[in-house]
Scaffold this motif. Structure first.
Motif, short mmCIF file in Angstrom:
data_model
loop_
_atom_site.label_atom_id
_atom_site.label_comp_id
_atom_site.label_asym_id
_atom_site.label_seq_id
_atom_site.Cartn_x
_atom_site.Cartn_y
_atom_site.Cartn_z
N ALA A 1 12.45 8.63 -0.39
CA ALA A 1 13.25 8.38 0.81
C ALA A 1 12.48 7.47 1.75
N ALA A 2 13.02 6.27 1.99
CA ALA A 2 12.37 5.29 2.88
C ALA A 2 13.45 4.65 3.73
N VAL A 3 13.98 5.42 4.65
CA VAL A 3 15.16 5.01 5.42
C VAL A 3 14.84 4.84 6.91
N GLY A 4 14.15 5.83 7.47
CA GLY A 4 13.90 5.81 8.91
C GLY A 4 15.00 6.53 9.69
N ARG A 5 15.66 7.51 9.04
CA ARG A 5 16.68 8.34 9.71
C ARG A 5 16.25 9.80 9.58
N PRO A 6 15.98 10.46 10.72
CA PRO A 6 15.45 11.83 10.64
C PRO A 6 16.34 12.78 9.85
N MET B 1 -1.89 8.09 2.47
CA MET B 1 -2.05 7.27 1.26
C MET B 1 -2.06 5.78 1.56
N THR B 2 -1.36 5.38 2.63
CA THR B 2 -1.22 3.95 2.91
C THR B 2 -2.59 3.32 3.19
N ILE B 3 -3.37 3.94 4.06
CA ILE B 3 -4.69 3.37 4.38
C ILE B 3 -5.62 3.48 3.16
N VAL C 1 15.57 5.37 -5.28
CA VAL C 1 14.86 4.91 -4.09
C VAL C 1 15.90 4.71 -3.00
N ILE C 2 15.72 5.38 -1.87
CA ILE C 2 16.68 5.24 -0.78
C ILE C 2 16.04 4.32 0.26
N GLY C 3 16.62 3.12 0.40
CA GLY C 3 16.05 2.07 1.27
C GLY C 3 15.63 0.88 0.42
N ARG C 4 15.84 -0.31 0.97
CA ARG C 4 15.53 -1.53 0.19
C ARG C 4 14.72 -2.53 1.02
N SER C 5 13.82 -2.03 1.86
CA SER C 5 13.00 -2.95 2.67
C SER C 5 11.98 -3.65 1.77
N ASN C 6 11.49 -4.80 2.27
CA ASN C 6 10.47 -5.55 1.51
C ASN C 6 9.14 -4.80 1.49
N ASP D 1 8.77 11.71 0.59
CA ASP D 1 9.40 11.37 1.87
C ASP D 1 8.52 10.38 2.64
N VAL D 2 8.96 9.13 2.65
CA VAL D 2 8.17 8.07 3.31
C VAL D 2 8.46 8.02 4.82
N GLY D 3 9.62 8.50 5.20
CA GLY D 3 10.08 8.36 6.60
C GLY D 3 9.13 8.99 7.61
N ILE D 4 8.97 8.28 8.71
CA ILE D 4 8.22 8.84 9.85
C ILE D 4 9.12 8.67 11.07
N ASN D 5 9.66 9.76 11.57
CA ASN D 5 10.60 9.69 12.68
C ASN D 5 10.16 10.65 13.78
N VAL E 1 19.40 2.79 -3.52
CA VAL E 1 20.56 2.94 -2.64
C VAL E 1 20.17 2.52 -1.23
N HIS E 2 21.17 2.09 -0.47
CA HIS E 2 20.89 1.51 0.85
C HIS E 2 22.08 1.74 1.76
N SER E 3 22.04 1.11 2.93
CA SER E 3 23.06 1.39 3.95
C SER E 3 24.47 1.01 3.50
N ARG E 4 24.59 0.10 2.51
CA ARG E 4 25.94 -0.31 2.06
C ARG E 4 26.33 0.39 0.76
N CYS F 1 0.81 -1.23 0.00
CA CYS F 1 0.00 0.00 0.00
C CYS F 1 0.84 1.28 0.00
N THR F 2 1.92 1.32 0.79
CA THR F 2 2.69 2.58 0.88
C THR F 2 3.34 2.92 -0.47
N PRO F 3 4.08 2.00 -1.10
CA PRO F 3 4.64 2.35 -2.40
C PRO F 3 3.58 2.64 -3.47
P1 NAD Z 1 13.57 -0.50 7.20
O1 NAD Z 1 14.31 -0.20 8.45
O2 NAD Z 1 13.01 -1.85 6.98
O3 NAD Z 1 14.52 -0.18 5.96
C1 NAD Z 1 15.34 0.97 5.94
C2 NAD Z 1 16.23 0.93 4.72
O4 NAD Z 1 17.06 2.10 4.74
C3 NAD Z 1 17.16 -0.27 4.67
O5 NAD Z 1 16.98 -0.92 3.42
C4 NAD Z 1 18.56 0.31 4.77
O6 NAD Z 1 19.49 -0.35 3.91
C5 NAD Z 1 18.37 1.74 4.33
N1 NAD Z 1 19.33 2.66 4.98
C6 NAD Z 1 19.62 2.72 6.30
N2 NAD Z 1 20.53 3.70 6.50
C7 NAD Z 1 20.82 4.23 5.30
C8 NAD Z 1 21.69 5.27 4.86
N3 NAD Z 1 22.44 5.94 5.72
N4 NAD Z 1 21.72 5.56 3.55
C9 NAD Z 1 20.95 4.90 2.67
N5 NAD Z 1 20.09 3.90 3.03
C10 NAD Z 1 20.04 3.58 4.33
O7 NAD Z 1 12.44 0.63 7.10
P2 NAD Z 1 11.06 0.68 6.25
O8 NAD Z 1 10.08 -0.23 6.85
O9 NAD Z 1 11.34 0.61 4.79
O10 NAD Z 1 10.60 2.17 6.62
C11 NAD Z 1 11.38 3.30 6.26
C12 NAD Z 1 10.76 4.54 6.85
O11 NAD Z 1 9.46 4.69 6.29
C13 NAD Z 1 10.53 4.50 8.37
O12 NAD Z 1 10.70 5.80 8.88
C14 NAD Z 1 9.08 4.06 8.51
O13 NAD Z 1 8.50 4.53 9.71
C15 NAD Z 1 8.48 4.76 7.32
N6 NAD Z 1 7.25 4.13 6.80
C16 NAD Z 1 6.18 4.95 6.58
C17 NAD Z 1 5.02 4.43 6.07
C18 NAD Z 1 3.85 5.34 5.80
O14 NAD Z 1 2.72 4.92 5.75
N7 NAD Z 1 4.10 6.61 5.58
C19 NAD Z 1 4.90 3.06 5.82
C20 NAD Z 1 6.02 2.24 6.02
C21 NAD Z 1 7.20 2.80 6.51
#
Ligand code: NAD
Length: 299
Positions: A208-213, A269-271, A164-169, A229-233, A189-192, A141-143
């Protein structure tokens, strides 16, 4: 701040939900009442809030909801049995298992037990595989919400370079697959990654989907980029707790063509897309049972 630059997730989610309500009316007129079952195991307070919001939105959209709040001591076999019962129930069209699960339950096994046709979160490997093949399947739903915001902002995405920054499932990988399906050139791109910032500076679109403020500030962005910006911090801001994204909004704003705020961007958007997926699942199941009935009647 120019309002033209702000991508308003609340307005976009309201549009999606309005369409969902119309689709629900059409389905009901055909004798189908879309229904969403939500299972929550354990006492995670945030999960209880999320589930309550999902149920409320479903009811507002005219979708019947069923709620299963199970104790943290629930055994995996009991959870799998409930999922099996709901899979077999023709009056349940969508089935959502709220994450995280208690540690004694294996998440993959539980998610894989959900019938792919009812998997409104799009986490089952059959749906993940279908998405990576570019097929029309239930997608996370989020993507899906992010893609909607991008298409509303930019129109056709063909040929755009998306980073796309972040590679979560849950977010990063399905986001990349959806952007590929929309004919973007995609970099993940991702943490490595050796130099995430340099790659990001080349992007027309940044997700941006990282989880780093505020990791991504204006210096990461190309002039005229569109930023989701997907992040919620949650941060402490001079003694006040508040939510910020992965993007440093203030330094990004002068550079970008458009950007989502946090909160009020991707969040709503997710819901909305969970409801859209539930209606899509109900429609698809109705079509499948009709074609099964036609097949049987020809014998
Ligand atoms: P996750 O922790 O599963 O994945 C984070 C990804 O960020 C990892 O793939 C990691 O490799 C990458 N990463 C970490 N540090 C990095 C760096 N310095 N540079 C580049 N990449 C880096 O997190 P997630 O579940 O994908 O969620 C990401 C963020 O999105 C969180 O803040 C979460 O709360 C938010 N989120 C929001 C919604 C929404 O409805 N808005 C839904 C899901 C997630």
């Amino acid at each position: 701040m120019s309002p033209l630059k702000l991508i308003d997730g609340k307005v976009a989610a309201a549009e999606v939900l309005q369409q969902v309500r119309e689709d629900v009316r059409t389905l009901k007129a055909d004798g189908i009442e879309p229904a969403l079952a939500v299972i929550l195991v354990g006492d995670d307070p945030a999960s209880h809030v999320y589930v309550r919001n999902k149920i409320l939105r479903a009811e507002e959209a005219g979708i019947r909801s069923l709620e299963y709040r199970l104790p943290a001591t629930t055994r995996e076999t009991e959870l799998l049995a409930l999922i099996g019962t709901l899979n077999d129930d023709p009056h349940v069209h969508g089935l959502l298992l709220q994450l995280p699960l208690p540690p004694h339950i294996e998440e993959t096994r539980a998610l894989q037990a959900i019938a792919p046709s009812k998997d409104v979160d799009g986490f089952h490997s059959e749906n993940v595989g279908g998405l990576s093949q570019g097929r029309d399947v239930l997608t996370p739903c989020t993507p899906s919400g992010c893609l909607y915001l991008l298409e509303q902002t930019l129109g056709d995405l063909s040929g755009k370079h998306a980073v796309v920054i972040g590679r979560s499932n849950i977010v990063g990988k399905p986001m990349a697959a959806l952007l590929l399906k929309a004919h973007c050139s995609v970099t993940v791109v991702h943490s490595r990654s050796a130099d995430a910032k340099a790659l990001c500076q080349l992007a027309d679109i940044v997700i941006a989907a990282v989880g780093r403020p505020r990791l991504i500030d204006g210096s990461w962005l190309k002039e005229g980029a569109v930023v989701i910006d997907v992040g919620i911090n949650r941060i402490d801001d001079n003694g006040r707790s508040r939510l910020v994204g992965d993007v440093d909004f203030d330094s990004a704003l002068p550079k970008v063509a458009a950007i989502t705020p946090v909160p009020g961007g991707v969040g709503p958007m997710t819901i909305a897309f969970l409801m859209k997926n539930t209606v899509a699942a109900a429609r698809q199941q109705a079509l499948s049972s009709q074609s099964e009935a036609v097949c049987l009647s020809t014998y």
